[in-house]
Scaffold this active site. Sequence first.
Site, PDB file in Angstrom:
ATOM      1  N   MET A   6       1.059  -0.776   0.025  1.00 49.28           N
ATOM      2  CA  MET A   6      -0.026  -0.066  -0.155  1.00 49.28           C
ATOM      3  C   MET A   6       0.921   1.314   0.079  1.00 49.28           C
ATOM      4  SD  MET A   6      -1.362  -0.511   4.135  1.00 49.28           S
ATOM      5  CE  MET A   6      -0.465  -0.854   5.240  1.00 49.28           C
ATOM      6  N   CYS A   7       0.244   2.558  -0.182  1.00 52.67           N
ATOM      7  CA  CYS A   7       0.647   3.555  -0.089  1.00 52.67           C
ATOM      8  C   CYS A   7      -0.732   4.320   0.591  1.00 52.67           C
ATOM      9  CB  CYS A   7       1.365   4.705  -1.948  1.00 52.67           C
ATOM     10  SG  CYS A   7       2.172   3.623  -2.274  1.00 52.67           S
ATOM     11  N   GLY A   8       0.054   6.034   0.612  1.00 50.14           N
ATOM     12  CA  GLY A   8      -0.989   6.150   1.301  1.00 50.14           C
ATOM     13  C   GLY A   8      -1.851   7.981   0.817  1.00 50.14           C
ATOM     14  N   ARG A  33       2.226   3.213   6.091  1.00 50.59           N
ATOM     15  CA  ARG A  33       1.623   2.780   5.121  1.00 50.59           C
ATOM     16  C   ARG A  33       2.270   2.770   3.759  1.00 50.59           C
ATOM     17  NH1 ARG A  33      -3.430   2.494   4.633  1.00 50.59           N
ATOM     18  NH2 ARG A  33      -3.361   2.251   2.453  1.00 50.59           N
ATOM     19  N   ASN A  82      -2.976   5.530  -4.613  1.00 57.30           N
ATOM     20  CA  ASN A  82      -2.282   4.380  -3.949  1.00 57.30           C
ATOM     21  C   ASN A  82      -2.955   2.849  -4.592  1.00 57.30           C
ATOM     22  OD1 ASN A  82      -2.332   2.109  -2.171  1.00 57.30           O
ATOM     23  ND2 ASN A  82      -3.788   3.299  -0.599  1.00 57.30           N
TER      24      ASN A  82
END
Length: 188
Positions: A6-8, A33, A82
């Site tokens: 994941m990213c945020g 994240r 994301n």
Amino acid sequence: FGVNFMCGVSFYWSDKAPFSNRLSLSLLATKHRGPDASGIYEYVHDDSTYIGLGHNRLSILEVSELGNQPMHKDDNLSIIFNGEIYNHKFLRNYLIELGYLFVGNSDTEVVLALYAELGINAFSMLKGMFVIVILDKKSRTLNVVRDVIGIKPVYITKNKYGIFGCSEIKGLKLLSDTEFDIDADSVY
């Protein structure tokens, strides 16, 4: 057990004031994240509209700095993203045939170029799991798009100061300085 890559994202749109410090706090609260890079971009339109984009990055496809976000195109478009676009290679080839040049290998860059070419119609071509936030200065819009199933989270709230969004509720509370209850009817 699976790994949740994941990213945020964190963002705001306000006609009252910039939320620079709160955007930084939101990113700090969601740093887990995306531990590989963080970035913030803030824009003021006509001294009256304040927009902020923040991103915590987990490097997957493009591990170099070329994949860092917020990512920009032609001084008009900015994106935070994301997720994963499963058909990004097909879309990249389509755009190359139209004359687009790419500097990196990220699916984020493909999404941004596709939006530059097709506008909001670009989103219907995406196959994947994603939350995409694109600031389009020319049309004065902040497009927030999520995959049809809603695999990648994005929480949005509105208060007297503006519209705020984040990948996690704790980051959203810090960003918007709002205590709120979840509206069960909206969830349904």
